[in-house]
Design a protein around this motif. Structure first.
Motif, PDB file in Angstrom:
ATOM      1  N   GLN A 111      46.011 -50.578 -21.105  1.00 53.45           N
ATOM      2  CA  GLN A 111      47.346 -50.582 -20.498  1.00 53.45           C
ATOM      3  C   GLN A 111      48.401 -50.577 -21.608  1.00 53.45           C
ATOM      4  O   GLN A 111      49.055 -51.581 -21.840  1.00 53.45           O
ATOM      5  CB  GLN A 111      47.523 -51.826 -19.623  1.00 53.45           C
ATOM      6  N   GLU A 137      51.328 -49.568 -21.937  1.00 51.52           N
ATOM      7  CA  GLU A 137      52.739 -49.861 -21.619  1.00 51.52           C
ATOM      8  C   GLU A 137      52.973 -51.335 -21.320  1.00 51.52           C
ATOM      9  O   GLU A 137      53.956 -51.912 -21.753  1.00 51.52           O
ATOM     10  CB  GLU A 137      53.214 -48.994 -20.454  1.00 51.52           C
ATOM     11  N   LYS A 138      52.064 -51.928 -20.561  1.00 52.07           N
ATOM     12  CA  LYS A 138      52.251 -53.330 -20.171  1.00 52.07           C
ATOM     13  C   LYS A 138      51.923 -54.296 -21.308  1.00 52.07           C
ATOM     14  O   LYS A 138      52.502 -55.358 -21.393  1.00 52.07           O
ATOM     15  CB  LYS A 138      51.394 -53.643 -18.938  1.00 52.07           C
ATOM     16  N   HIS A 180      55.150 -58.317 -25.809  1.00 50.63           N
ATOM     17  CA  HIS A 180      54.945 -57.965 -24.414  1.00 50.63           C
ATOM     18  C   HIS A 180      53.820 -58.807 -23.805  1.00 50.63           C
ATOM     19  O   HIS A 180      53.882 -59.205 -22.651  1.00 50.63           O
ATOM     20  CB  HIS A 180      54.592 -56.478 -24.280  1.00 50.63           C
ATOM     21  N   SER A 181      52.796 -59.045 -24.600  1.00 52.28           N
ATOM     22  CA  SER A 181      51.658 -59.835 -24.114  1.00 52.28           C
ATOM     23  C   SER A 181      52.043 -61.288 -23.865  1.00 52.28           C
ATOM     24  O   SER A 181      51.453 -61.949 -23.006  1.00 52.28           O
ATOM     25  CB  SER A 181      50.506 -59.796 -25.122  1.00 52.28           C
ATOM     26  N   TRP A 215      54.632 -62.278 -22.404  1.00 51.80           N
ATOM     27  CA  TRP A 215      55.074 -62.330 -21.006  1.00 51.80           C
ATOM     28  C   TRP A 215      53.894 -62.571 -20.076  1.00 51.80           C
ATOM     29  O   TRP A 215      53.968 -63.358 -19.122  1.00 51.80           O
ATOM     30  CB  TRP A 215      55.812 -61.039 -20.642  1.00 51.80           C
ATOM     31  N   TRP A 216      52.765 -61.905 -20.370  1.00 52.84           N
ATOM     32  CA  TRP A 216      51.545 -62.148 -19.607  1.00 52.84           C
ATOM     33  C   TRP A 216      51.077 -63.593 -19.820  1.00 52.84           C
ATOM     34  O   TRP A 216      50.706 -64.272 -18.864  1.00 52.84           O
ATOM     35  CB  TRP A 216      50.445 -61.161 -20.011  1.00 52.84           C
ATOM     36  N   ASP A 252      52.694 -58.532 -11.908  1.00 55.00           N
ATOM     37  CA  ASP A 252      53.179 -57.314 -12.585  1.00 55.00           C
ATOM     38  C   ASP A 252      52.318 -56.964 -13.791  1.00 55.00           C
ATOM     39  O   ASP A 252      52.162 -55.803 -14.109  1.00 55.00           O
ATOM     40  CB  ASP A 252      54.666 -57.444 -12.975  1.00 55.00           C
ATOM     41  N   VAL A 253      51.756 -57.992 -14.461  1.00 52.00           N
ATOM     42  CA  VAL A 253      50.797 -57.727 -15.542  1.00 52.00           C
ATOM     43  C   VAL A 253      49.554 -58.590 -15.343  1.00 52.00           C
ATOM     44  O   VAL A 253      49.657 -59.787 -15.103  1.00 52.00           O
ATOM     45  CB  VAL A 253      51.384 -58.038 -16.948  1.00 52.00           C
ATOM     46  N   ILE A 300      62.628 -57.938 -15.096  1.00 52.06           N
ATOM     47  CA  ILE A 300      62.110 -56.746 -15.774  1.00 52.06           C
ATOM     48  C   ILE A 300      62.810 -56.521 -17.116  1.00 52.06           C
ATOM     49  O   ILE A 300      62.297 -55.825 -17.966  1.00 52.06           O
ATOM     50  CB  ILE A 300      62.213 -55.467 -14.900  1.00 52.06           C
ATOM     51  N   LYS A 353      63.118 -61.905 -19.141  1.00 49.07           N
ATOM     52  CA  LYS A 353      61.765 -62.404 -19.397  1.00 49.07           C
ATOM     53  C   LYS A 353      61.800 -63.575 -20.376  1.00 49.07           C
ATOM     54  O   LYS A 353      61.082 -64.567 -20.185  1.00 49.07           O
ATOM     55  CB  LYS A 353      60.873 -61.277 -19.927  1.00 49.07           C
TER      56      LYS A 353
END
Lengths: 246, 246, 246, 246
Positions: free
Chosen positions: C166, C168-169, C175-176, C178-179, C191-192, D195, D200
């Motif tokens: 993935q 993009e996510k 970005h990770s 956020w997960w 969302d992820v 988003i 975030k």
């Protein structure tokens, strides 16, 4: 054979311990084998191996069951005891499957799962948990009832708010209960959620009240467990203290 | 050089403290630099800067490793100790990457992350947590086992309820375990959830039972920690009280 | 005017209390008015009413600020104190907005929110919470650090597992993160989430470890608070007991 | 008839207990019947059965209400008491529905739910919970206020971050409150989530702070309950100890 009796019935003897650990490892391995069998694309050779491993497990468990039955003082009370029933349910499905159609027995195989409960049989540490559970029992039961009432009330409430806006997802009070449990346990899958303003405000207040109620039992069990551990420690200190006085 | 030895091995000396803080800040900065490198669109000048900062960090960490090795009383036991291995893993990937293809070493770079564990090395406050963890150890381990059994049983249960309705999402017991963990920890991503009535009722009961079990370890650790802090306080009060008596 | 001074500075006098409650109610009303203003389709008459209510609030708050400044013993230390700054920030945006373009001041209006902190000013009950926070401070800070390390480590871990599947996510370690936060706090928006087998297994273990860590601070604060309340109760009982002895 | 009076008013007598249990079972059954009625596709015969069961319940509850009213010492204070109002609301909707249009009375039927509160009437075990709630009352109220402020502040914060990017989902501060509650309670349905990068990062910090606050009340209640249970136990031990001394 006195020593074989000892191995089966006395877990404090050296051989009894070894036999016990062997059975526990076998239970875990048979559970893993059972789980691998459910995988969609397994090769024929692996399936064969799993089948023969299953046969091996069932033979061992059968011999164990017969010995336990043979050495039990009160044979009937063993057969009808909780673990006696689990022991037989763990091996019976295999024998039944030999005579009848393969597909129909799949349902029975779920009982193989009960083997995992055998693990609990030997674990002494569970005793302390039992005491804590007894200490917190009344409060936990009361909170279970309050949780039940809360779940039901919120299901009825959301039904009146959302039934018209989402007639399929909130088709009845029972359908709304699915929303109640997934919301109040804070799982929130996202398959059902309120879309009306009224429903959202209702959820708002239910969550603020409910969150403080639904997580209380876990806190009670934790408190009871840590109190038990503390008392145990204090008793130990007291005994040591009194021993030094004399 | 006695003073250099002191700086490296004695964190209670003034210079030792300063060196310690310098290394800790560098570890954090190198971790941030590593994270920035993973960003998709970074300019060439930033990439260059990050590369040279990486070189700088590795040089410092290498010198630190050599000095720690040199001043260690038992050299082999340092090399094979937990932090000795982390210290070498934190710098090794850089040297290995020089000779081989750049892409293939990316996998090794994950070891750079272990540098963060160096932070834990110097933190005295962690000691109190260790005592609490020891106090609650048995109970936490028991609850981990119960949690494991619960996760496994619920995975098998949901497999039988949902396998036919959602053959792809609940393809095997192992696939169902993903549902178990995301449901019982109340994460509830929403990628897998029961759609059959049986599966929903099963989830209902599993959640009511499971929620009271899976959050208990956190409560146990919190209880043990606050008991430790209380005992420390009481001891202090007792000492002060006895001091005033004389 | 001595009585006016009393009203402003002495909250224990009857008129001081009434003035206090009046200001608190006005703060809440002005916050509600501010929230209503953000609603997309409000009528012109309501908008007019809200504007004049805003003017009224600002006048009252301005008078209050001037009086507080006038009766303060150390004028400069009031102006530079935490509440002094909040008091001026609560009214300043209104006066600035009169001269300049309406759009640009929108950013400043967020400061109106600080008015809610004025509520905290008068609340004595917060003191007990402060003591509990002091008791549990060290442990909570330590757990915050552990939580931070855990979040970061899990972000890097999932980045390596999911980046390719993935892109993009899980574009970067940031970005990770956020997960990480949405998973370890068990929010799980959906969302992820991991889709690879490796990522799912990684999530499995991170959740089992993380859940027992991330919810500990709340338990610590609760323990400290209930200990404080208990000590208070015991002290009271002791005083009463000693009083009866004499 | 003295014995009938005893059955109604004295729950400690044998017949009183039996009558009590009968009423409790009937309340639960009538609630289940009410829930089944909301199911979309029920057969005519089942609907008929549920209607006559409803008639039966209402008759019993009416007789119970009349008898309670007849035997009450202070008739008016019973009618105006909390349970007096619930008792009348539990039966009134049925009588009103006979004369008027069926659809319009559906709204009133929600009051039938209050029957569940009758369950609480007889449960002695709730008393202990009341004491614990009194012990933890101040702290819980304070945390409710802090939770409220936190929810509101995070709603305003996210509104400024996400309003432009998602004008429909974050249309106003009130819309953002829906996000606040679903995020801070960790439900995370997945219908609204930030988003933008700013949103975030804001969520990240709000969750780290908020998680340690929003779950504290449950811990407080659990602590108060386990302290009460412990004191009860200690009192019992002390009494036994003093009894053995004499």
């Amino acid at each position: 054979m006195a020593s074989l009796k000892k191995i089966i019935t006395n877990i404090n003897s050296k051989n009894g311990r070894q036999f016990d650990i062997f059975i526990q490892v076998l239970i875990i391995l048979s559970l893993i084998a059972f789980s691998i069998e459910t995988l969609p694309d397994i090769s024929d050779s692996l399936a064969d191996f799993l089948y023969w491993f299953e046969v091996f497990c069932v033979i061992i468990f059968t011999v164990e069951y017969i010995l336990r039955f043979y050495y039990a003082k009160k044979k009937l009370s063993y057969v009808l005891s909780f673990y006696g029933i689990i022991d037989i349910l763990a091996i019976l499905p295999f024998y039944i499957s030999l005579g009848v159609d393969l597909r129909s027995i799949r349902v029975f195989r779920i009982f193989r799962v009960f083997r995992i409960l055998k693990l609990a049989r030997y674990n002494k540490a569970l005793d302390r948990f039992k005491f804590a559970a007894q200490d917190a029992k009344e409060e936990v039961v009361l909170f279970m009832i309050i949780t039940g009432i809360l779940l039901y009330l919120s299901a009825i409430g959301i039904y009146y708010f959302e039934h018209e806006a989402q007639p399929e997802k909130f088709a009845s009070v029972f359908h709304s209960l699915w929303w109640s449990i997934s919301t109040l346990t804070t799982v929130g899958y996202g398959d059902v959620y309120p879309i009306t303003t009224g429903g959202k405000i209702f959820t708002f207040f239910i969550l603020i009240i409910g969150l403080g109620i639904i997580t209380v039992p876990a806190g009670l069990v934790a408190s009871a467990l840590s109190n038990n551990a503390k008392l145990k420690k204090e008793d130990k200190n007291k005994l040591e203290y009194e021993a030094t006085k004399e």
